[in-house]
Scaffold this active site. Structure first.
Site, PDB file in Angstrom:
ATOM      1  N   GLU A 183       0.853  -1.207   0.000  1.00 15.46           N
ATOM      2  CA  GLU A 183       0.000   0.000   0.000  1.00 15.46           C
ATOM      3  C   GLU A 183       0.878   1.242   0.000  1.00 15.46           C
ATOM      4  OE1 GLU A 183      -2.860   0.723   3.182  1.00 15.46           O
ATOM      5  OE2 GLU A 183      -3.737   2.345   2.001  1.00 15.46           O
ATOM      6  N   GLU A 226       4.704   5.312   3.581  1.00 16.98           N
ATOM      7  CA  GLU A 226       4.008   6.564   3.916  1.00 16.98           C
ATOM      8  C   GLU A 226       5.063   7.611   4.229  1.00 16.98           C
ATOM      9  OE1 GLU A 226       0.761   8.008   4.267  1.00 16.98           O
ATOM     10  OE2 GLU A 226       2.094   9.648   4.846  1.00 16.98           O
ATOM     11  N   ASP A 266      -3.065  11.892  -2.625  1.00 12.91           N
ATOM     12  CA  ASP A 266      -3.287  13.353  -2.596  1.00 12.91           C
ATOM     13  C   ASP A 266      -3.683  13.828  -3.984  1.00 12.91           C
ATOM     14  OD1 ASP A 266      -2.736  13.548   0.091  1.00 12.91           O
ATOM     15  OD2 ASP A 266      -0.606  13.915  -0.212  1.00 12.91           O
ATOM     16  N   LYS A 308      -5.313  21.736  -7.900  1.00 16.50           N
ATOM     17  CA  LYS A 308      -4.992  22.942  -8.696  1.00 16.50           C
ATOM     18  C   LYS A 308      -4.176  22.532  -9.918  1.00 16.50           C
ATOM     19  CE  LYS A 308      -4.916  26.315  -5.002  1.00 16.50           C
ATOM     20  NZ  LYS A 308      -4.030  27.052  -4.094  1.00 16.50           N
ATOM     21  N   ASP A 316     -11.885  10.372  -4.894  1.00 17.89           N
ATOM     22  CA  ASP A 316     -13.093  11.172  -5.139  1.00 17.89           C
ATOM     23  C   ASP A 316     -12.812  12.210  -6.237  1.00 17.89           C
ATOM     24  OD1 ASP A 316     -11.365  12.186  -2.987  1.00 17.89           O
ATOM     25  OD2 ASP A 316     -12.643  13.959  -3.168  1.00 17.89           O
ATOM     26  N   THR A 339     -16.893  -1.446  -0.178  1.00 24.76           N
ATOM     27  CA  THR A 339     -15.498  -1.827   0.074  1.00 24.76           C
ATOM     28  C   THR A 339     -15.418  -2.551   1.414  1.00 24.76           C
ATOM     29  OG1 THR A 339     -15.175   0.412   0.904  1.00 24.76           O
ATOM     30  CG2 THR A 339     -14.376  -0.033  -1.301  1.00 24.76           C
ATOM     31  N   PHE A 351     -12.808  -2.713   3.617  1.00 20.86           N
ATOM     32  CA  PHE A 351     -12.163  -1.966   4.698  1.00 20.86           C
ATOM     33  C   PHE A 351     -12.043  -0.501   4.269  1.00 20.86           C
ATOM     34  CE2 PHE A 351     -10.005  -6.203   4.447  1.00 20.86           C
ATOM     35  CZ  PHE A 351     -10.712  -6.790   5.486  1.00 20.86           C
TER      36      PHE A 351
HETATM   37  C1  SAM Z   1      -5.181  11.793   1.157  1.00 23.73           C
HETATM   38  S1  SAM Z   1      -4.202  10.782   2.205  1.00 23.73           S
HETATM   39  C2  SAM Z   1      -5.004   9.194   2.089  1.00 23.73           C
HETATM   40  C3  SAM Z   1      -4.571   8.262   3.181  1.00 23.73           C
HETATM   41  C4  SAM Z   1      -5.223   6.873   3.154  1.00 23.73           C
HETATM   42  N1  SAM Z   1      -4.821   6.120   1.984  1.00 23.73           N
HETATM   43  C5  SAM Z   1      -6.724   6.995   3.211  1.00 23.73           C
HETATM   44  O1  SAM Z   1      -7.375   6.713   2.188  1.00 23.73           O
HETATM   45  O2  SAM Z   1      -7.233   7.369   4.287  1.00 23.73           O
HETATM   46  C6  SAM Z   1      -2.748  10.545   1.211  1.00 23.73           C
HETATM   47  C7  SAM Z   1      -1.607   9.955   1.995  1.00 23.73           C
HETATM   48  O3  SAM Z   1      -0.546   9.673   1.113  1.00 23.73           O
HETATM   49  C8  SAM Z   1       0.670  10.140   1.685  1.00 23.73           C
HETATM   50  N2  SAM Z   1       1.543  10.470   0.547  1.00 23.73           N
HETATM   51  C9  SAM Z   1       1.345  11.426  -0.384  1.00 23.73           C
HETATM   52  N3  SAM Z   1       2.316  11.417  -1.312  1.00 23.73           N
HETATM   53  C10 SAM Z   1       3.183  10.427  -0.942  1.00 23.73           C
HETATM   54  C11 SAM Z   1       4.398   9.944  -1.476  1.00 23.73           C
HETATM   55  N4  SAM Z   1       4.914  10.450  -2.590  1.00 23.73           N
HETATM   56  N5  SAM Z   1       5.002   8.937  -0.834  1.00 23.73           N
HETATM   57  C12 SAM Z   1       4.484   8.396   0.303  1.00 23.73           C
HETATM   58  N6  SAM Z   1       3.333   8.823   0.854  1.00 23.73           N
HETATM   59  C13 SAM Z   1       2.681   9.819   0.241  1.00 23.73           C
HETATM   60  C14 SAM Z   1       0.275  11.351   2.520  1.00 23.73           C
HETATM   61  O4  SAM Z   1       1.228  11.616   3.538  1.00 23.73           O
HETATM   62  C15 SAM Z   1      -1.054  10.890   3.075  1.00 23.73           C
HETATM   63  O5  SAM Z   1      -0.929  10.191   4.286  1.00 23.73           O
END
Ligand code: SAM
Length: 240
Positions: free
Chosen positions: A46, A71, A121, A125, A157, A191, A193
Site C-alpha cells: 500500500e 508513507e 493526494d 490545482k 473522489d 469496500t 475496509f
Molecule cells: C489523502 S491521504 C489518504 C490516506 C489513506 N490512503 C486513506 O485513504 O485514508 C494521502 C496519503 O498519502 C501520503 N503520501 C502522499 N504522497 C506520498 C508519497 N509520494 N510517498 C508516500 N506517501 C505519500 C500522505 O502523507 C497521506 O498520508
C-alpha cells in the site's frame, strides 16, 4: 501545532519498531523482512497508507500474506504501527519515505501481488498536478515490481485523477488489463475496509471512483531515467 494525540506517537516503542522497516535505498529481502512467512507468501503493497486502518485490517484478514506499507509522514507510520499492534497484526512492515523512490529502488522485479493506492493526494490545482503520485513513470516502476496477475487498486473522489491514471496506464501498452470493463472504472462500490479518507469523503456526499487493473505477463519496457538517486543524507532528512 502538536496535539496530545500527535505527542502520543512521537516516541516509538520497541514493539512498534519491530513493524517499521529499515530506512535506506537497498533492495528489500522479503525473507529477512518476514522471517515467519512462507517463502512464496503473497506480498501486498500500500502506497500512502495514511492512518493505517486499511493496511492493518487487510493484514488481519490475510495473516498468511506479507504486507508492505509506504508513507511519507513519519507520525502516521508510528501511529499505524501502534494500530497494527493493537489489532494483533504482525505480518506488516511499514516504511517511512517517498513512495516512488521506494518502488524504484527497494522492490525486486515481479515481487508484488497486490498494490493499493487509496485516495492519493489529489493536488486539484492545475499548477500542482505534476505533484501527483500516479505518473506514468511511477506506474511503469510499479509494472516492473508487479508479478504477472498482480492487481492494482486505486480509489479517489477526484474522478479526473482516476481518468488521468487510466490514461497513463493506457500508454503502457499491454502491461495491465482493466477488470472494470466496459466503463474502465466503477463508482461507489462497497469496500471491505473503508479508509479514513473514504469515510470522510462519503460523509461529505462525494462519489468515489475505483480502478482495478491486473498485470499481464508482458515484459515491461525500460524505466525512465531517475532524476536523483537517493544517496546518504544526514539523519532526519532522509526520504527513504
Ligand atoms: C489523502 S491521504 C489518504 C490516506 C489513506 N490512503 C486513506 O485513504 O485514508 C494521502 C496519503 O498519502 C501520503 N503520501 C502522499 N504522497 C506520498 C508519497 N509520494 N510517498 C508516500 N506517501 C505519500 C500522505 O502523507 C497521506 O498520508
Amino acid at each position: 501545532m502538536v496535539t496530545a494525540g500527535m505527542r502520543r506517537y512521537r516516541n516509538r516503542t520497541q514493539l512498534q519498531a519491530t513493524l517499521i522497516g529499515p530506512r535506506g535505498s537497498d533492495l528489500l529481502d522479503l525473507d529477512t523482512l518476514f522471517p515467519d512467512a512462507a517463502p512464496k507468501a503473497r506480498v501486498r503493497l500500500e502506497l500512502g497508507f495514511g492512518h493505517g486502518e486499511f493496511i492493518s485490517a487487510l493484514a488481519k484478514a490475510h495473516p498468511e500474506d506479507r504486507l508492505i506499507g509506504v508513507e511519507q509522514d513519519d507520525l502516521r507510520v508510528t501511529k499505524t504501527a501502534h494500530r497494527c499492534i493493537k489489532d494483533g497484526v504482525a505480518n506488516v512492515r511499514l516504511f517511512a519515505g517517498e513512495a516512488h523512490g521506494f518502488v524504484r529502488f527497494r522492490l525486486r522485479p515481479a515481487s508484488i501481488h497486490r498494490i493499493y493506492v487509496l485516495f492519493p493526494d489529489p493536488w486539484p490545482k492545475l499548477g500542482h498536478r505534476r505533484r501527483r503520485l500516479l505518473t506514468r513513470s511511477v506506474l511503469l516502476d510499479l509494472s516492473h515490481a508487479a508479478a504477472p496477475g498482480c492487481r492494482l487498486v486505486m480509489a479517489s473522489d477526484t474522478h479526473e485523477y482516476v481518468f488521468q491514471c487510466l490514461s497513463n496506464l493506457s500508454t503502457l501498452g499491454g502491461l495491465w488489463r482493466n477488470l472494470y470493463q466496459p466503463a474502465g472504472y466503477r463508482i461507489d462500490i462497497p469496500t471491505r475496509f473503508p479508509t479514513l479518507f473514504e469515510r470522510h469523503k462519503k460523509a461529505e456526499g462525494c462519489r468515489i471512483a475505483y480502478l482495478s487493473m491486473e498485470r499481464t505477463d508482458a515484459p515491461p519496457p525500460p524505466r525512465a531515467p531517475w532524476p536523483v538517486r537517493p544517496g546518504p543524507q544526514p539523519a532526519g532528512q532522509r526520504t527513504l
